[in-house]
Design a protein around this motif. Structure first.
Motif, PDB file in Angstrom:
ATOM      1  N   LEU A 203      -9.746  10.797 -12.530  1.00 32.82           N
ATOM      2  CA  LEU A 203      -8.661  11.760 -12.778  1.00 32.82           C
ATOM      3  C   LEU A 203      -7.353  11.166 -12.281  1.00 32.82           C
ATOM      4  O   LEU A 203      -7.302  10.582 -11.193  1.00 32.82           O
ATOM      5  N   ASP A 204      -6.309  11.311 -13.059  1.00 35.33           N
ATOM      6  CA  ASP A 204      -4.981  10.884 -12.607  1.00 35.33           C
ATOM      7  C   ASP A 204      -3.960  11.719 -13.386  1.00 35.33           C
ATOM      8  O   ASP A 204      -4.305  12.371 -14.378  1.00 35.33           O
ATOM      9  N   VAL A 205      -2.708  11.658 -12.927  1.00 38.22           N
ATOM     10  CA  VAL A 205      -1.651  12.384 -13.645  1.00 38.22           C
ATOM     11  C   VAL A 205      -0.937  11.477 -14.639  1.00 38.22           C
ATOM     12  O   VAL A 205      -0.043  11.907 -15.351  1.00 38.22           O
TER      13      VAL A 205
ATOM     14  N   GLY B 178      -2.571  -1.228 -10.875  1.00 37.48           N
ATOM     15  CA  GLY B 178      -3.374  -1.808  -9.796  1.00 37.48           C
ATOM     16  C   GLY B 178      -2.539  -1.954  -8.542  1.00 37.48           C
ATOM     17  O   GLY B 178      -1.851  -1.024  -8.143  1.00 37.48           O
ATOM     18  N   ARG B 179      -2.565  -3.143  -7.945  1.00 38.81           N
ATOM     19  CA  ARG B 179      -1.932  -3.372  -6.642  1.00 38.81           C
ATOM     20  C   ARG B 179      -0.821  -4.398  -6.738  1.00 38.81           C
ATOM     21  O   ARG B 179      -0.987  -5.437  -7.402  1.00 38.81           O
ATOM     22  N   ALA B 180       0.303  -4.163  -6.055  1.00 42.37           N
ATOM     23  CA  ALA B 180       1.345  -5.186  -5.946  1.00 42.37           C
ATOM     24  C   ALA B 180       0.997  -6.129  -4.795  1.00 42.37           C
ATOM     25  O   ALA B 180       0.568  -5.690  -3.725  1.00 42.37           O
TER      26      ALA B 180
ATOM     27  N   TYR C 167     -11.238   6.747   7.567  1.00 39.97           N
ATOM     28  CA  TYR C 167     -10.062   5.882   7.759  1.00 39.97           C
ATOM     29  C   TYR C 167     -10.509   4.420   7.656  1.00 39.97           C
ATOM     30  O   TYR C 167     -11.421   3.990   8.375  1.00 39.97           O
ATOM     31  N   TRP C 168      -9.876   3.675   6.744  1.00 36.24           N
ATOM     32  CA  TRP C 168     -10.059   2.215   6.583  1.00 36.24           C
ATOM     33  C   TRP C 168     -11.553   1.851   6.616  1.00 36.24           C
ATOM     34  O   TRP C 168     -12.348   2.562   5.995  1.00 36.24           O
ATOM     35  N   GLY C 169     -11.988   0.794   7.310  1.00 38.64           N
ATOM     36  CA  GLY C 169     -13.409   0.434   7.269  1.00 38.64           C
ATOM     37  C   GLY C 169     -13.755  -0.497   8.416  1.00 38.64           C
ATOM     38  O   GLY C 169     -12.895  -0.868   9.223  1.00 38.64           O
TER      39      GLY C 169
ATOM     40  N   GLY D   9      -4.934   4.577  -8.611  1.00 41.77           N
ATOM     41  CA  GLY D   9      -3.957   3.521  -8.346  1.00 41.77           C
ATOM     42  C   GLY D   9      -4.620   2.374  -7.605  1.00 41.77           C
ATOM     43  O   GLY D   9      -5.748   1.966  -7.929  1.00 41.77           O
ATOM     44  N   GLY D  10      -3.931   1.846  -6.595  1.00 42.80           N
ATOM     45  CA  GLY D  10      -4.429   0.676  -5.860  1.00 42.80           C
ATOM     46  C   GLY D  10      -5.843   0.884  -5.334  1.00 42.80           C
ATOM     47  O   GLY D  10      -6.755   0.103  -5.635  1.00 42.80           O
ATOM     48  N   LEU D  11      -6.058   1.914  -4.528  1.00 38.13           N
ATOM     49  CA  LEU D  11      -7.393   2.147  -3.963  1.00 38.13           C
ATOM     50  C   LEU D  11      -8.366   2.674  -5.023  1.00 38.13           C
ATOM     51  O   LEU D  11      -9.522   2.248  -5.093  1.00 38.13           O
ATOM     52  N   GLY D  12      -7.883   3.625  -5.833  1.00 36.82           N
ATOM     53  CA  GLY D  12      -8.779   4.321  -6.751  1.00 36.82           C
ATOM     54  C   GLY D  12      -9.378   3.417  -7.813  1.00 36.82           C
ATOM     55  O   GLY D  12     -10.550   3.576  -8.175  1.00 36.82           O
TER      56      GLY D  12
ATOM     57  N   CYS E  66       0.838  -1.202   0.000  1.00 38.65           N
ATOM     58  CA  CYS E  66       0.000   0.000   0.000  1.00 38.65           C
ATOM     59  C   CYS E  66       0.870   1.247   0.000  1.00 38.65           C
ATOM     60  O   CYS E  66       1.965   1.255   0.551  1.00 38.65           O
ATOM     61  N   HIS E  67       0.328   2.309  -0.582  1.00 33.68           N
ATOM     62  CA  HIS E  67       1.071   3.573  -0.583  1.00 33.68           C
ATOM     63  C   HIS E  67       1.292   4.098   0.834  1.00 33.68           C
ATOM     64  O   HIS E  67       2.226   4.853   1.085  1.00 33.68           O
ATOM     65  N   SER E  68       0.437   3.687   1.771  1.00 29.87           N
ATOM     66  CA  SER E  68       0.630   4.125   3.160  1.00 29.87           C
ATOM     67  C   SER E  68       1.955   3.603   3.723  1.00 29.87           C
ATOM     68  O   SER E  68       2.561   4.252   4.582  1.00 29.87           O
TER      69      SER E  68
HETATM   70  P1  NAD Z   1      -1.150   4.342  -5.374  1.00 31.51           P
HETATM   71  O1  NAD Z   1       0.225   4.857  -5.457  1.00 31.51           O
HETATM   72  O2  NAD Z   1      -1.432   2.945  -5.787  1.00 31.51           O
HETATM   73  O3  NAD Z   1      -2.134   5.302  -6.202  1.00 31.51           O
HETATM   74  C1  NAD Z   1      -2.052   6.696  -6.179  1.00 31.51           C
HETATM   75  C2  NAD Z   1      -2.527   7.213  -7.538  1.00 31.51           C
HETATM   76  O4  NAD Z   1      -2.617   8.642  -7.492  1.00 31.51           O
HETATM   77  C3  NAD Z   1      -1.580   6.857  -8.682  1.00 31.51           C
HETATM   78  O5  NAD Z   1      -2.320   6.322  -9.762  1.00 31.51           O
HETATM   79  C4  NAD Z   1      -0.966   8.219  -9.058  1.00 31.51           C
HETATM   80  O6  NAD Z   1      -0.623   8.297 -10.433  1.00 31.51           O
HETATM   81  C5  NAD Z   1      -2.092   9.148  -8.701  1.00 31.51           C
HETATM   82  N1  NAD Z   1      -1.704  10.550  -8.466  1.00 31.51           N
HETATM   83  C6  NAD Z   1      -0.583  11.050  -7.906  1.00 31.51           C
HETATM   84  N2  NAD Z   1      -0.627  12.389  -7.880  1.00 31.51           N
HETATM   85  C7  NAD Z   1      -1.820  12.759  -8.407  1.00 31.51           C
HETATM   86  C8  NAD Z   1      -2.472  14.005  -8.642  1.00 31.51           C
HETATM   87  N3  NAD Z   1      -1.896  15.158  -8.305  1.00 31.51           N
HETATM   88  N4  NAD Z   1      -3.706  13.979  -9.201  1.00 31.51           N
HETATM   89  C9  NAD Z   1      -4.302  12.809  -9.533  1.00 31.51           C
HETATM   90  N5  NAD Z   1      -3.725  11.607  -9.339  1.00 31.51           N
HETATM   91  C10 NAD Z   1      -2.512  11.583  -8.793  1.00 31.51           C
HETATM   92  O7  NAD Z   1      -1.612   4.581  -3.859  1.00 31.51           O
HETATM   93  P2  NAD Z   1      -2.733   3.785  -3.005  1.00 31.51           P
HETATM   94  O8  NAD Z   1      -2.080   2.642  -2.303  1.00 31.51           O
HETATM   95  O9  NAD Z   1      -3.925   3.593  -3.831  1.00 31.51           O
HETATM   96  O10 NAD Z   1      -3.045   4.876  -1.864  1.00 31.51           O
HETATM   97  C11 NAD Z   1      -3.688   6.095  -2.194  1.00 31.51           C
HETATM   98  C12 NAD Z   1      -3.654   7.034  -0.995  1.00 31.51           C
HETATM   99  O11 NAD Z   1      -4.562   6.594   0.008  1.00 31.51           O
HETATM  100  C13 NAD Z   1      -2.297   7.134  -0.299  1.00 31.51           C
HETATM  101  O12 NAD Z   1      -2.125   8.475   0.138  1.00 31.51           O
HETATM  102  C14 NAD Z   1      -2.460   6.219   0.878  1.00 31.51           C
HETATM  103  O13 NAD Z   1      -1.551   6.517   1.917  1.00 31.51           O
HETATM  104  C15 NAD Z   1      -3.878   6.519   1.249  1.00 31.51           C
HETATM  105  N6  NAD Z   1      -4.581   5.508   2.060  1.00 31.51           N
HETATM  106  C16 NAD Z   1      -5.492   5.985   2.952  1.00 31.51           C
HETATM  107  C17 NAD Z   1      -6.234   5.093   3.693  1.00 31.51           C
HETATM  108  C18 NAD Z   1      -7.270   5.579   4.650  1.00 31.51           C
HETATM  109  O14 NAD Z   1      -7.731   4.799   5.471  1.00 31.51           O
HETATM  110  N7  NAD Z   1      -7.694   6.837   4.569  1.00 31.51           N
HETATM  111  C19 NAD Z   1      -6.035   3.715   3.529  1.00 31.51           C
HETATM  112  C20 NAD Z   1      -5.101   3.260   2.582  1.00 31.51           C
HETATM  113  C21 NAD Z   1      -4.389   4.174   1.836  1.00 31.51           C
END
Ligand code: NAD
Ligand code: ZN
Length: 344
Positions: free
Chosen positions: A202-204, A338-340, A293-295, A181-184, A38-40
């Motif tokens: 939306l993504d970059v 996606g996700r690793a 936060y999480w679920g 990315g992973g979550l989105g 996870c990105h976290s």
């Molecule tokens: P990820 O790296 O798999 O995905 C992030 C995506 O955002 C990538 O596709 C990237 O290209 C895109 N991105 C980066 N900058 C951007 C911008 N300016 N505009 C649009 N898109 C952009 O990460 P992930 O594992 O999916 O995690 C996403 C976020 O959620 C992280 O910040 C993570 O820490 C957080 N997170 C929060 C919770 C929670 O409970 N709130 C739980 C898990 C993860």
């Protein structure tokens, strides 16, 4: 056994050899079948020594699945050989929030030193892990652990975020997902499965936008100020009923606030820094900002049911435990689709 540990502030995680843990009273030992990246994890490994609170060395992995391998004294409810997913946001199990299954919002966890696996407690990126209580295990049944382990966070977190906005996402509505990315990319699928909203991603990164469209987004745009006009054009200039921001830096928050419709929800899921504005002059009338936060435990059951029905499917790239540091490099580069998932 092998484990992927974060050992030195600022250094990459390392594969190390450590003792197989013995389950104490009430604990369950899993033989890990899959662990998600996870990105976290990258976020906490980017903190300074002053900010970092998770202990060292830390065995990473807060998305985990395994087969029950050994039971501590007094454990009930699971048996050796069961294939399970780990509910990660461990709580005390007794407070008002935990009583509702919302251990993610436990009011005693911090005071009692209860931390999630991989975010304080030893996590799932190892051959074996200990789970503190059998209530933190959800049966996987016939679901493939490698394909579905990420639902414990990359599925559960967007599910929880979206569920609270469902009433606003009826026919004719629009939902925006920032950061696919992973979550989105799972968020897009949950929105398609549970709402009739038009989904705008939306993504970059163009490849992530392609992925978002592959998994069901109706539209995909680069995440910049031009996107504001495109979203307005698609919504009769009115904006979106909900924006789910999986990045949360100032430009994405500002973009989200610029397209929120009257009464809409801005949902900040990413852990980036930035500030959302509130007030009659600064935000859409009667709009809300949430940072979930999480679920909850019951929501994890629901997410797994969505997967079982075929409505959601995590795109995965599989790495061995030895190659786990490479998975973090790929996450950092932004080149994962996606996700690793780490498979010991
Ligand atoms: P990820 O790296 O798999 O995905 C992030 C995506 O955002 C990538 O596709 C990237 O290209 C895109 N991105 C980066 N900058 C951007 C911008 N300016 N505009 C649009 N898109 C952009 O990460 P992930 O594992 O999916 O995690 C996403 C976020 O959620 C992280 O910040 C993570 O820490 C957080 N997170 C929060 C919770 C929670 O409970 N709130 C739980 C898990 C993860
Ligand atoms: Zn609690």
């Amino acid at each position: 056994m092998k484990a992927l540990q974060y050992r030195t502030i600022g250094a990459p995680p390392e594969v190390v050899e450590i003792e197989i843990p013995e389950p104490g009273p009430g604990q369950v030992r899993l033989k890990i079948t899959a662990a998600g990246v996870c990105h976290s994890d990258a976020f906490i490994m980017g903190l300074t020594a002053e900010q970092y609170i998770y202990g060292l060395p830390l065995t990473l992995g807060h998305e985990g699945a395994g087969v029950v391998d050994k039971l501590g004294e007094g454990v009930r409810g699971v048996k050796v050989g069961d294939s399970v997913a780990v509910y990660g946001p461990w709580g005390c199990g007794r407070c008002y929030m935990c009583a509702q299954g919302m251990e993610n919002y436990c009011e005693n966890a911090a005071a009692e030193g209860i931390a999630p696996p991989g975010l304080g407690a030893p996590g799932s990126m190892a051959d074996y892990m200990l789970v503190d209580d059998s209530r933190h295990l959800v049966p996987l049944g016939d679901l493939d652990p490698v394909q579905n382990v990420s639902l414990t966070d990359a599925g559960l977190t967007p599910y929880h975020a979206i569920k609270a906005s469902l009433a606003k996402l009826g026919p004719g509505s629009t939902a925006v997902v920032i950061g696919t990315g992973g979550l989105g990319h799972v968020a897009v699928q949950i929105l398609r499965a549970m709402t009739s909203a038009t989904v705008i991603a939306l993504d970059v990164n163009d490849e992530k936008l392609e992925l978002a469209k592959d998994v069901g987004a109706h539209h995909g745009f680069l995440s910049n100020t031009d996107a504001i006009d495109k979203i307005k054009a698609l919504t009769g200039r009115k904006g979106a009923q909900a924006v789910f921001d999986f990045v949360v830096v100032q430009p994405t928050i500002d973009l989200g606030q610029a397209v929120i419709r009257v009464g809409g929800d801005l949902v900040l899921v990413g852990v980036g820094a930035g500030t959302a504005k509130a007030g009659l002059l600064d935000s859409a009338y009667d709009s809300s900002v949430r940072a979930p936060y999480w679920g909850s435990r019951s929501e994890l059951f629901e997410v797994l049911e969505l997967a079982r029905s075929g409505a959601i499917h995590v795109k995965t790239e599989v790495f061995s435990l030895d190659d786990a540091p490479k998975a973090y490099e790929r996450l950092h580069e932004g080149s994962l689709r996606g996700r690793a998932v780490i498979v010991p």
